[in-house]
Design a protein around this motif. Sequence first.
Motif, PDB file in Angstrom:
ATOM      1  N   GLU B 203      95.164   0.619  -9.676  1.00  0.00           N
ATOM      2  CA  GLU B 203      96.535  -0.598  -9.292  1.00  0.00           C
ATOM      3  C   GLU B 203      97.256  -1.094 -10.191  1.00  0.00           C
ATOM      4  N   ALA B 204      97.100  -0.031 -11.430  1.00  0.00           N
ATOM      5  CA  ALA B 204      98.193  -0.422 -12.711  1.00  0.00           C
ATOM      6  C   ALA B 204      99.413   0.206 -11.976  1.00  0.00           C
ATOM      7  N   ARG B 205      98.780   1.811 -11.376  1.00  0.00           N
ATOM      8  CA  ARG B 205     100.555   1.786 -11.013  1.00  0.00           C
ATOM      9  C   ARG B 205     101.354   2.209  -9.730  1.00  0.00           C
ATOM     10  N   THR B 206      99.761   1.155  -8.971  1.00  0.00           N
ATOM     11  CA  THR B 206     101.623   0.070  -8.063  1.00  0.00           C
ATOM     12  C   THR B 206     102.303  -0.606  -8.334  1.00  0.00           C
ATOM     13  N   HIS B 207     101.307  -1.910  -9.254  1.00  0.00           N
ATOM     14  CA  HIS B 207     101.659  -2.978  -9.993  1.00  0.00           C
ATOM     15  C   HIS B 207     102.956  -2.696 -10.882  1.00  0.00           C
ATOM     16  N   ALA B 208     102.908  -2.481 -11.708  1.00  0.00           N
ATOM     17  CA  ALA B 208     103.651  -1.795 -12.899  1.00  0.00           C
ATOM     18  C   ALA B 208     104.708  -0.863 -13.063  1.00  0.00           C
ATOM     19  N   SER B 209     105.700  -1.626 -14.164  1.00  0.00           N
ATOM     20  CA  SER B 209     106.840  -0.530 -13.114  1.00  0.00           C
ATOM     21  C   SER B 209     106.566   0.752 -14.130  1.00  0.00           C
ATOM     22  N   ALA B 251      72.875  10.974 -21.103  1.00  0.00           N
ATOM     23  CA  ALA B 251      72.617  10.095 -19.709  1.00  0.00           C
ATOM     24  C   ALA B 251      73.737   8.990 -21.423  1.00  0.00           C
ATOM     25  N   MET B 252      73.607   9.047 -22.437  1.00  0.00           N
ATOM     26  CA  MET B 252      73.414   7.272 -23.182  1.00  0.00           C
ATOM     27  C   MET B 252      74.634   8.109 -23.859  1.00  0.00           C
ATOM     28  N   MET B 253      75.409   9.177 -24.111  1.00  0.00           N
ATOM     29  CA  MET B 253      76.729   9.480 -24.282  1.00  0.00           C
ATOM     30  C   MET B 253      77.405   9.901 -23.550  1.00  0.00           C
ATOM     31  N   ALA B 254      77.281  10.013 -21.840  1.00  0.00           N
ATOM     32  CA  ALA B 254      77.910   9.292 -20.768  1.00  0.00           C
ATOM     33  C   ALA B 254      78.285   8.064 -20.773  1.00  0.00           C
ATOM     34  N   LYS B 255      76.841   7.152 -21.014  1.00  0.00           N
ATOM     35  CA  LYS B 255      76.971   5.749 -20.843  1.00  0.00           C
ATOM     36  C   LYS B 255      78.087   5.282 -21.863  1.00  0.00           C
ATOM     37  N   LEU B 256      77.692   5.675 -23.266  1.00  0.00           N
ATOM     38  CA  LEU B 256      78.674   5.193 -24.352  1.00  0.00           C
ATOM     39  C   LEU B 256      80.583   5.059 -24.236  1.00  0.00           C
ATOM     40  N   LEU B 257      80.444   6.666 -23.196  1.00  0.00           N
ATOM     41  CA  LEU B 257      81.602   6.785 -23.222  1.00  0.00           C
ATOM     42  C   LEU B 257      81.909   6.365 -22.346  1.00  0.00           C
ATOM     43  N   ALA B 258      81.503   6.107 -21.067  1.00  0.00           N
ATOM     44  CA  ALA B 258      82.681   5.722 -19.740  1.00  0.00           C
ATOM     45  C   ALA B 258      82.476   4.861 -20.126  1.00  0.00           C
ATOM     46  N   ALA B 259      81.872   3.500 -20.409  1.00  0.00           N
ATOM     47  CA  ALA B 259      81.510   1.736 -20.663  1.00  0.00           C
ATOM     48  C   ALA B 259      82.690   1.731 -21.490  1.00  0.00           C
ATOM     49  N   GLU B 260      82.320   2.573 -22.533  1.00  0.00           N
ATOM     50  CA  GLU B 260      83.830   2.005 -23.537  1.00  0.00           C
ATOM     51  C   GLU B 260      85.390   2.147 -23.045  1.00  0.00           C
ATOM     52  N   SER B 261      84.792   4.061 -22.407  1.00  0.00           N
ATOM     53  CA  SER B 261      86.626   3.762 -21.911  1.00  0.00           C
ATOM     54  C   SER B 261      87.160   2.529 -20.487  1.00  0.00           C
ATOM     55  N   TYR B 262      86.098   2.044 -19.874  1.00  0.00           N
ATOM     56  CA  TYR B 262      86.151   1.429 -18.718  1.00  0.00           C
ATOM     57  C   TYR B 262      86.855   0.043 -19.223  1.00  0.00           C
ATOM     58  N   ALA B 263      86.243  -0.316 -20.773  1.00  0.00           N
ATOM     59  CA  ALA B 263      86.262  -1.909 -21.083  1.00  0.00           C
ATOM     60  C   ALA B 263      88.191  -2.160 -21.455  1.00  0.00           C
ATOM     61  N   LYS B 264      88.527  -0.467 -22.258  1.00  0.00           N
ATOM     62  CA  LYS B 264      89.926  -0.552 -22.701  1.00  0.00           C
ATOM     63  C   LYS B 264      91.007  -0.186 -21.647  1.00  0.00           C
ATOM     64  N   VAL B 265      90.502   0.456 -20.227  1.00  0.00           N
ATOM     65  CA  VAL B 265      90.856   0.789 -19.030  1.00  0.00           C
ATOM     66  C   VAL B 265      90.988  -0.874 -18.532  1.00  0.00           C
ATOM     67  N   ALA B 266      90.693  -1.595 -18.684  1.00  0.00           N
ATOM     68  CA  ALA B 266      90.196  -2.955 -17.239  1.00  0.00           C
ATOM     69  C   ALA B 266      91.318  -3.840 -18.483  1.00  0.00           C
ATOM     70  N   THR B 267      91.328  -3.334 -19.570  1.00  0.00           N
ATOM     71  CA  THR B 267      91.895  -4.687 -20.737  1.00  0.00           C
ATOM     72  C   THR B 267      93.547  -4.629 -20.351  1.00  0.00           C
ATOM     73  N   ASP B 268      93.160  -2.884 -20.763  1.00  0.00           N
ATOM     74  CA  ASP B 268      95.337  -2.566 -20.372  1.00  0.00           C
ATOM     75  C   ASP B 268      96.103  -2.956 -18.811  1.00  0.00           C
ATOM     76  N   ALA B 269      94.254  -2.673 -18.104  1.00  0.00           N
ATOM     77  CA  ALA B 269      95.402  -2.841 -16.424  1.00  0.00           C
ATOM     78  C   ALA B 269      95.374  -4.684 -16.203  1.00  0.00           C
ATOM     79  N   VAL B 270      94.976  -5.144 -17.193  1.00  0.00           N
ATOM     80  CA  VAL B 270      95.040  -6.960 -17.144  1.00  0.00           C
ATOM     81  C   VAL B 270      96.143  -6.662 -18.056  1.00  0.00           C
ATOM     82  N   GLN B 271      97.300  -6.524 -19.344  1.00  0.00           N
ATOM     83  CA  GLN B 271      97.915  -6.501 -19.862  1.00  0.00           C
ATOM     84  C   GLN B 271      99.227  -5.949 -19.138  1.00  0.00           C
ATOM     85  N   LEU B 272      98.843  -5.110 -18.409  1.00  0.00           N
ATOM     86  CA  LEU B 272     100.221  -4.231 -17.918  1.00  0.00           C
ATOM     87  C   LEU B 272     100.532  -5.182 -16.572  1.00  0.00           C
ATOM     88  N   GLN B 273      99.746  -6.082 -15.627  1.00  0.00           N
ATOM     89  CA  GLN B 273     100.229  -6.959 -15.163  1.00  0.00           C
ATOM     90  C   GLN B 273     100.783  -8.019 -15.550  1.00  0.00           C
TER      91      GLN B 273
END
Lengths: 77, 312
Positions: B203-209, B251-273
């Motif tokens: 979505e960010a790539r589609t809508h942000a310049s 599995a713990m490591m994956a969950k830790l990294l994936a969820a933190e990355s997701y939260a950061k990416v989602a925050t940036d996706a809102v910000q960019l738009q």
Amino acid sequence: MDEVEEKIREFLGRHVPPHALEEDLDLFQGGFVNSLFAVQLVLFVEKEFSVRLGRDDLKLENFRNSQTLAELVRRSA
Amino acid sequence: MIEAVASTGCLGCLAQPEPDFQEYFRWSRELGRTCQSQRTAHTVHGMASHALYRWGEAELVQNWSGFAAIAFSEAEAGSDLSRVSTRAQPSEGGWVLSGSKRWVSFGQSAEAFLLLAQAPEGLSCFWLPGDCEGLRRSPVEGLLGLEKSQTADLELSDCRLPSSHLLGQPGWGLSLLGQEALTLGRLSVAWGCWGGIEACLEEARTHASLEHQLVRRLVTRMAVALEATAAVCQTAARAYIERTPEAPVKAMMAKLLAAESYAKVATDAVQLQGAMGCTTERVAAQHYRDSKIMEIIEGSQQVLEDQIAGLL
């Protein structure tokens, strides 16, 4: 000590203090193991010896030390 | 909601004697792209089904079909499940369960629950049918995200279960069955985060310049997070499928990294738009809310950080 028990001892050596292993102390009741140990141990036993543990195998006497674990493996094979 | 998830066919992945974990994880990612509430239904049903097929008596397994959820958490036992206080008392030919459970995803509609309770031998897992007499469900409203996850609190007043409804053996409920279920849940959540990150980046790539340098920096960071999350999810899933003893920690490591990355990416996706990112016309806002919850469920960052260090 046979090959099965040696492999089990090698695995246990990575997870429990040396004296618990040397003195064949009860791993679970002695409180030598962390919160994930049971899962890791079942994974190890099943993969290493190509066995499948079932609900009837879940008895603390089977998981007491390397000897009882080796017996469990032999019974399950 | 459950009908919609069931119609994809994903609910059968682990509800069978030969579980298809790869397919289970693939669906977690797929549903994570579009709807984390649906992904949650898929996750909890897989966790419960796998425990049933792995540790349930043959007759109980054969007579079961339907949607199942997880009832582990309580008011005083969230991060630390060893504090579960729901009681399971042996009684003639079975068990009597009493206590209360909180934050049960799909607790409003599940047809059975994998439930953790304190038996005389220690924490144990039970299969509680949704129509059991003495079970009362209260919907939980007003969640930040995962709004369609039909969350409920459960009240158990002398719920009687036949002995066959104990899974595994008494005392192995948390140390083995519970940890197995949580490992599976963490992997599923991690793969769901992977899907969510993909959707946000698209979505960010589609809508942000991308003409702006600052936008390019953020999009690049999102793409790097996607690569890292994909890698850690695949590594952890492989360890799990190959049944290596390191699988629960990975599995713990994956969950830790994936969820933190997701939260950061989602925050940036809102910000960019900008303002548009704050509306329901864009998926970023939903991912923003869901990702915060996904950082917390199945072990928050703080819980996982604390546990992983002791397991290295």
